[in-house]
Design a protein around this motif. Structure first.
Motif, short mmCIF file in Angstrom:
data_model
loop_
_atom_site.label_atom_id
_atom_site.label_comp_id
_atom_site.label_asym_id
_atom_site.label_seq_id
_atom_site.Cartn_x
_atom_site.Cartn_y
_atom_site.Cartn_z
N LYS A 146 -106.16 -74.86 42.86
CA LYS A 146 -106.46 -73.38 42.06
C LYS A 146 -104.99 -72.82 41.47
O LYS A 146 -105.16 -71.69 40.93
CB LYS A 146 -106.84 -72.43 43.29
CG LYS A 146 -108.22 -72.96 44.13
CD LYS A 146 -108.69 -71.73 44.90
CE LYS A 146 -110.00 -72.54 45.62
NZ LYS A 146 -110.47 -71.30 46.68
N SER A 147 -104.19 -73.58 41.48
CA SER A 147 -102.89 -72.90 41.01
C SER A 147 -102.11 -73.64 39.81
O SER A 147 -101.11 -73.91 39.85
CB SER A 147 -101.86 -73.11 42.37
OG SER A 147 -101.73 -74.11 43.07
N LEU A 148 -102.81 -74.17 39.03
CA LEU A 148 -102.36 -74.70 37.79
C LEU A 148 -102.12 -73.87 36.97
O LEU A 148 -102.50 -72.84 36.81
CB LEU A 148 -103.77 -75.83 37.14
CG LEU A 148 -103.58 -77.18 37.47
CD1 LEU A 148 -102.80 -78.12 36.75
CD2 LEU A 148 -103.93 -77.58 38.84
N TYR A 149 -100.97 -74.07 36.01
CA TYR A 149 -100.50 -73.36 35.06
C TYR A 149 -99.95 -73.85 34.04
O TYR A 149 -99.68 -75.33 34.11
CB TYR A 149 -99.57 -72.18 35.57
CG TYR A 149 -98.17 -73.04 36.04
CD1 TYR A 149 -96.96 -72.55 35.07
CD2 TYR A 149 -97.96 -73.34 37.16
CE1 TYR A 149 -96.10 -73.14 35.26
CE2 TYR A 149 -96.67 -73.86 37.36
CZ TYR A 149 -95.60 -73.62 36.60
OH TYR A 149 -94.53 -74.03 36.81
N THR A 150 -100.02 -73.34 32.76
CA THR A 150 -99.38 -74.02 31.55
C THR A 150 -98.58 -72.86 30.74
O THR A 150 -99.02 -71.55 30.94
CB THR A 150 -100.40 -74.60 30.87
OG1 THR A 150 -99.69 -75.19 29.50
CG2 THR A 150 -101.55 -73.62 30.21
N GLU A 151 -98.10 -73.40 29.89
CA GLU A 151 -97.34 -72.14 28.90
C GLU A 151 -98.17 -71.96 27.65
O GLU A 151 -97.91 -70.82 26.93
CB GLU A 151 -95.89 -72.80 28.57
CG GLU A 151 -94.83 -72.72 29.44
CD GLU A 151 -95.03 -73.98 30.59
OE1 GLU A 151 -94.44 -73.99 31.60
OE2 GLU A 151 -95.48 -75.03 29.87
N GLN A 152 -99.04 -72.80 27.42
CA GLN A 152 -99.74 -72.94 26.27
C GLN A 152 -100.95 -71.90 26.39
O GLN A 152 -101.75 -71.89 27.22
CB GLN A 152 -100.29 -74.10 25.72
CG GLN A 152 -99.15 -75.13 25.96
CD GLN A 152 -97.81 -74.98 25.20
OE1 GLN A 152 -97.90 -74.35 24.27
NE2 GLN A 152 -96.58 -75.31 25.75
N ILE A 153 -101.18 -70.85 25.46
CA ILE A 153 -102.04 -70.01 25.42
C ILE A 153 -103.35 -70.13 24.45
O ILE A 153 -104.34 -69.31 24.54
CB ILE A 153 -101.40 -68.37 25.16
CG1 ILE A 153 -102.24 -67.33 25.85
CG2 ILE A 153 -101.16 -68.20 23.94
CD1 ILE A 153 -101.68 -65.93 25.96
N HIS A 403 -106.48 -67.80 29.67
CA HIS A 403 -105.48 -67.48 30.72
C HIS A 403 -104.78 -68.72 31.02
O HIS A 403 -105.37 -69.40 31.80
CB HIS A 403 -106.15 -66.60 31.93
CG HIS A 403 -105.19 -65.89 32.66
ND1 HIS A 403 -104.04 -64.97 32.40
CD2 HIS A 403 -104.74 -66.29 34.09
CE1 HIS A 403 -103.58 -64.71 33.41
NE2 HIS A 403 -103.71 -65.37 34.55
N PRO A 404 -103.59 -68.80 30.78
CA PRO A 404 -102.77 -69.87 31.21
C PRO A 404 -102.00 -69.86 32.48
O PRO A 404 -101.36 -70.88 33.10
CB PRO A 404 -101.62 -70.03 30.01
CG PRO A 404 -101.36 -68.74 29.48
CD PRO A 404 -102.80 -67.98 29.51
N ARG A 405 -101.90 -68.60 32.97
CA ARG A 405 -101.04 -68.38 34.02
C ARG A 405 -101.54 -69.01 35.53
O ARG A 405 -100.74 -69.30 36.31
CB ARG A 405 -100.93 -66.71 34.30
CG ARG A 405 -100.31 -66.12 32.99
CD ARG A 405 -98.63 -66.46 33.01
NE ARG A 405 -97.81 -65.98 34.36
CZ ARG A 405 -96.69 -66.20 34.51
NH1 ARG A 405 -95.98 -66.81 33.48
NH2 ARG A 405 -96.13 -66.02 35.86
N CYS A 406 -102.97 -69.04 35.78
CA CYS A 406 -103.37 -69.89 36.70
C CYS A 406 -105.01 -70.22 36.25
O CYS A 406 -105.57 -69.30 35.85
CB CYS A 406 -103.37 -68.91 37.89
SG CYS A 406 -104.01 -67.57 37.75
N PHE A 407 -105.28 -71.43 36.95
CA PHE A 407 -106.61 -71.77 36.66
C PHE A 407 -106.79 -72.93 37.62
O PHE A 407 -105.91 -73.41 38.38
CB PHE A 407 -107.14 -72.07 35.42
CG PHE A 407 -106.01 -73.19 34.75
CD1 PHE A 407 -106.46 -74.59 34.49
CD2 PHE A 407 -104.65 -73.06 34.26
CE1 PHE A 407 -105.42 -75.34 34.07
CE2 PHE A 407 -103.89 -73.90 33.75
CZ PHE A 407 -104.33 -75.34 33.58
N SER A 408 -108.36 -73.37 37.91
CA SER A 408 -108.67 -74.34 39.07
C SER A 408 -109.12 -75.54 38.16
O SER A 408 -109.70 -75.50 37.05
CB SER A 408 -109.84 -73.76 39.54
OG SER A 408 -109.46 -72.61 40.24
N MET A 409 -108.85 -76.67 38.91
CA MET A 409 -109.47 -78.02 38.51
C MET A 409 -109.51 -78.78 39.67
O MET A 409 -109.09 -78.30 41.07
CB MET A 409 -108.44 -78.90 37.52
CG MET A 409 -107.32 -79.26 37.84
SD MET A 409 -106.02 -79.84 36.69
CE MET A 409 -107.32 -81.31 36.41
#
Length: 481
Positions: A146-153, A403-409
């Motif tokens: 639940k705590s994936l993140y990236t810099e790309q928006i 939203h790149p700050r947090c997402f789930s996979m």
């Protein structure tokens, strides 16, 4: 043959010196390596020097949900939002973070809870949205991050970053790196195969460079299998040609390429020869693997009614299982349509209906065949969605921005801890509060599970040593079984 001899004689003494003056050292190294009993090529010798990591997975199937599925309507349950409908997102949560141009000018960023209910499932009482009833049944097989993140928006750089490790085009994709590092276990099929859903909404484009080989030899590029008469473009013989004609033509072409290789020592020539030879073998192997008519009705029932419609997501999941059975190293499915800036409740329901049953069926099918224990299954998109609504807002009609700050996979299968929820976000699923996982961390972990040290698998190009994870990436050991 006279024509071949004439071509061969074009290399006179002057051209020989010009072409090899800077390459005699490489020639000497190649001669030494050629006499080594440990490897058959320079590439194999380089790979033999990699640290030995016992692989947990022999193969990967990556279900890429292009467009950015909302974590609020899938796996990241946020019950405290139910009493905050329409309220402005607190500045203490946003912290001045970057917004896209689509919502930056909104006077208010209204919080919107999910229109769908969540329920607990499995031994660990994992929260899953009611939109995913089939996935809920196999949740004990999943490791939900639940705590994936990236810099790309934005979509194109974000999906390019996920697939190649860099936001700009031109780098090799994950499957290409694995093909280069590990090779193929089936000589009649490519190591890296791509399937694209024909029944998905085309809200965002897909580009072949997402499964391209970049600067790696072209034999490592992903090969797209399509539904229809020609599953692989230009594979079938032209009208008026039969197998013997094709074989004779390829034999002559191979001789031409070998002469070219002797003159120029261009590794791409070897790659071209290998591709022609593979294409010839695929003329027999592809029709066989693409034929699902021999599957029992029970299998089609498991994957859902769309599984009989070639090229649909469900049919591609079934085909992926067949390809994995043939020891294809990396199978990637792309399903578009997850970019919901408006009409999200309706569109999410449609997307989940198209994908949920077949996704769960693939896990069930792999497990009962004894393949899940050495197959890594991955599900996810390029980023998540915002807690606030973009544009129109009612309880049953809203949209969410990027939203790149947090997402789930999620991941499942070989080497991954089943029934685990890893990482944690705040009450708004806006910031990560525990165990952040960057895109490069995910890539490093995937390669580790395949037995590759991501810091050691490199390729020198234009004077620089490149790798999938660029100059970062930490293995996420907390998800290992």
């Amino acid at each position: 043959m006279k024509d071949l001899e004439n071509i061969s004689q074009k290399l006179d003494r002057r051209n020989f010196l010009l072409k090899t003056a800077s390459g005699l050292g490489a020639f000497a190294l190649g001669n030494l390596l050629a006499h080594s009993s440990d490897a058959k090529s320079i590439e194999q010798n380089l790979l033999a020097a990699l640290p030995s990591i016992a692989p947990k997975a022999k193969r990967v199937v990556y279900l890429f949900m292009a467009g950015g599925p909302s974590q609020f309507e899938t796996f990241d349950y946020k019950p405290k939002l139910s009493n905050m409908f329409g309220q402005d997102l607190p500045d203490s949560i946003r912290k001045g973070q970057r917004l896209t141009g689509m919502s930056a000018n909104q006077a208010v960023l209204p919080v919107v809870p999910s229109a769908y209910k969540f329920n607990q499932h499995g031994k660990n009482k994992t929260w899953v949205s009611e939109l995913l009833p089939y996935t809920a049944q196999v949740v004990d097989e999943l490791c939900i991050i639940k705590s994936l993140y990236t810099e790309q928006i934005n979509h194109d750089p974000a999906i390019t970053f996920f697939q190649t490790g860099h936001q700009l085009p031109g780098r090799p994709s994950i499957g290409s790196w694995l093909s280069y590092g590990l090779g193929s276990e089936n000589q009649n099929l490519p190591a890296f195969i791509v399937l694209v859903s024909k029944n998905a909404s085309k809200d965002q484009p897909l580009y072949a460079r997402l499964w391209g080989n970049g600067f790696l030899p072209s034999e490592h590029q992903g090969v797209q299998f399509r539904s229809g008469k020609d599953p692989v473009l230009f594979l079938n013989n032209p009208e008026g040609y039969d197998g013997s004609d094709r074989q004779e033509m390829l034999s002559y072409l191979t001789q031409l390429n070998q002469l070219q290789n002797e003159n120029w020592a261009d590794p791409e020539v070897d790659a071209r020869i290998a591709q022609y030879e593979m294409a010839y073998r695929m003329q027999t192997s592809v029709p066989e693997v693409m034929d699902t008519t021999t599957e029992p009705n029970e299998v089609f029932d498991l994957y859902g009614p769309d599984s009989r419609d070639k090229g649909s997501y469900a049919a591609n999941c079934l085909l992926a299982r067949k390809l994995l059975e043939k020891d294809v190293r990396f199978v990637q499915l792309y399903h578009q349509g997850w970019d919901h800036h408006g009409g999200l409740p309706k569109n999410m329901a449609q997307q989940c209906k198209q994908t949920d049953q077949a996704t769960a069926a693939l896990l069930i099918d792999l497990k009962r065949r004894g393949m899940l224990e050495d197959t890594l299954v991955v599900w996810g998109g390029e980023f998540g969605r915002t807690v606030y609504s973009q544009g129109k807002l009612t309880k049953n009609d809203y949209g969410r921005d990027h939203h790149p700050r947090c997402f789930s996979m999620w991941m499942a299968g070989a080497g991954v801890k089943a029934g685990l929820s890893y990482g944690q976000t705040d009450d708004f699923s806006y910031n990560i509060v525990k165990d952040p996982v960057h895109v490069h961390d995910f890539q490093a972990t995937l390669m580790h599970l395949m037995g590759i040290d991501h810091e050691q698998l490199i390729y020198k190009y234009q004077g620089r040593r490149f790798r999938l994870t660029d100059v970062s990436g930490q293995i996420v050991k907390g998800i290992f079984s």
